[in-house]
Scaffold this active site. Structure first.
Site, PDB file in Angstrom:
ATOM      1  N   HIS A   1       8.562  -9.669 -36.096  1.00  0.00           N
ATOM      2  CA  HIS A   1       8.779  -8.719 -37.189  1.00  0.00           C
ATOM      3  C   HIS A   1       9.719  -9.233 -38.273  1.00  0.00           C
ATOM      4  CE1 HIS A   1       6.423  -5.450 -35.572  1.00  0.00           C
ATOM      5  NE2 HIS A   1       7.045  -5.537 -34.405  1.00  0.00           N
TER       6      HIS A   1
ATOM      7  N   GLN B   1       7.243  -8.557 -22.674  1.00  0.00           N
ATOM      8  CA  GLN B   1       7.552  -7.276 -23.300  1.00  0.00           C
ATOM      9  C   GLN B   1       6.492  -6.239 -22.951  1.00  0.00           C
ATOM     10  OE1 GLN B   1       9.078  -7.937 -27.160  1.00  0.00           O
ATOM     11  NE2 GLN B   1       8.897  -5.813 -27.828  1.00  0.00           N
TER      12      GLN B   1
ATOM     13  N   GLU C   1       5.099  -2.670 -23.801  1.00  0.00           N
ATOM     14  CA  GLU C   1       5.172  -1.734 -24.931  1.00  0.00           C
ATOM     15  C   GLU C   1       3.885  -0.939 -25.118  1.00  0.00           C
ATOM     16  OE1 GLU C   1       6.183  -4.087 -28.363  1.00  0.00           O
ATOM     17  OE2 GLU C   1       5.165  -5.843 -27.572  1.00  0.00           O
TER      18      GLU C   1
ATOM     19  N   SER D   1      10.194   1.053 -29.384  1.00  0.00           N
ATOM     20  CA  SER D   1       9.510   1.652 -30.538  1.00  0.00           C
ATOM     21  C   SER D   1       8.002   1.633 -30.365  1.00  0.00           C
ATOM     22  CB  SER D   1       9.913   0.927 -31.826  1.00  0.00           C
ATOM     23  OG  SER D   1      11.287   1.090 -32.088  1.00  0.00           O
ATOM     24  N   ASP D   2       7.454   0.482 -29.964  1.00  0.00           N
ATOM     25  CA  ASP D   2       6.010   0.402 -29.753  1.00  0.00           C
ATOM     26  C   ASP D   2       5.582   1.232 -28.552  1.00  0.00           C
ATOM     27  OD1 ASP D   2       4.873  -1.265 -31.838  1.00  0.00           O
ATOM     28  OD2 ASP D   2       6.043  -2.900 -31.004  1.00  0.00           O
TER      29      ASP D   2
END
Length: 256
Positions: A50, A151, A153, A178-179
């Site tokens: 990001h 990760q 998510e 967040s995801d």
């Protein structure tokens, strides 16, 4: 010249389940990264997903961390062998792999970081990671000194967390809050009880499989709660967040 790069102390600390407090580096700038490296964090994520980072911006940031106690961790933009290979060659030993949903994807991430026969990493005899051919036993030592953090998510990732955590070569499970919140139908609200329950479940299943868990938590109360829940490696803020809130607070203190 000191050409000793092994052992990987961050990997060893995770294996020993020692709490590791980290920070996110998102400004893609060697000076801000150097400042983070002076702060005393155990680890720093240099974000390639990001943040506007690539090989050319990450090399000077690695140079800026030379001599820092903070272990650099790169979050690659995607779980892709060529991208991972390039990050290995420029000197990263610690990887955060985004959006891992299945055991097969976890296996592929590990394989991308290992030389044959354990994996599929391409071989270059001279690159920045082996100090251009001067590191003794680099090819012998490299495979066992790479850290892979995957990760979780998505709901599928949550469903498969046991299989992912049990994957040989995976060193830790990282929650993307967040995801994960978005995937569970709560975009922008990682504090929703359903999301928090999923996070706690991921931590518990990682522990049950003997793996440490981690998360990004820029709100102090959240970070402390996650540590109480058993998270081992927690990023407690970001350079971008500190810069934005600090400058806003400074401006507001004089303009009000």
């Amino acid at each position: 010249m000191n050409n000793e790069v092994f052992p990987n102390k961050f990997k060893a600390a995770l294996a020993a389940h020692q709490v590791q407090i980290g920070c996110w580096s998102a400004l893609a700038n060697p000076i801000s990264t150097e400042v983070l490296g002076l702060a005393g964090f155990d680890w720093l994520v240099l974000d390639g997903e990001h943040a506007p980072n690539d090989v050319t911006t990450l090399i000077p940031q690695l140079m800026a961390l030379k001599g820092s106690i903070s272990a650099p961790v790169v979050r690659v933009p995607t779980n892709e062998p060529v991208i991972i290979k390039r990050m290995l060659d420029i000197g990263f030993y610690n990887f955060l792999i985004p959006f891992v949903e299945t055991k097969e994807q976890a296996i592929n991430a590990v394989a991308a970081t290992r030389y044959p026969p354990e994996g599929i990493r391409g071989v270059s005899v001279s690159h920045r990671a082996n100090m251009f051919g001067t590191v003794p036993d680099y090819f012998v030592q490299s495979n066992k000194n790479i850290t892979i953090l995957v990760q979780i998510e998505s709901q599928l990732g949550v469903d498969n967390v046991d299989a992912i955590a049990a994957t040989e070569g995976v060193d830790g499970i990282f929650v993307g809050p967040s995801d994960l919140a978005a995937a569970l139908g709560h975009l922008g609200n990682a504090s929703h009880p359903q999301v928090q329950k999923a996070i706690q479940h991921i931590f518990a299943r990682a522990k049950a499989n003997g793996k440490p868990s981690g998360i990004l938590a820029p709100v102090e109360a959240d970070a402390r709660r996650y540590l109480e829940w058993g998270a081992t490696f927690v990023a407690v803020g970001s350079d971008l967040g500190v810069f934005r809130t600090g400058t806003q607070r400074l401006a507001d203190s004089f303009k009000k």
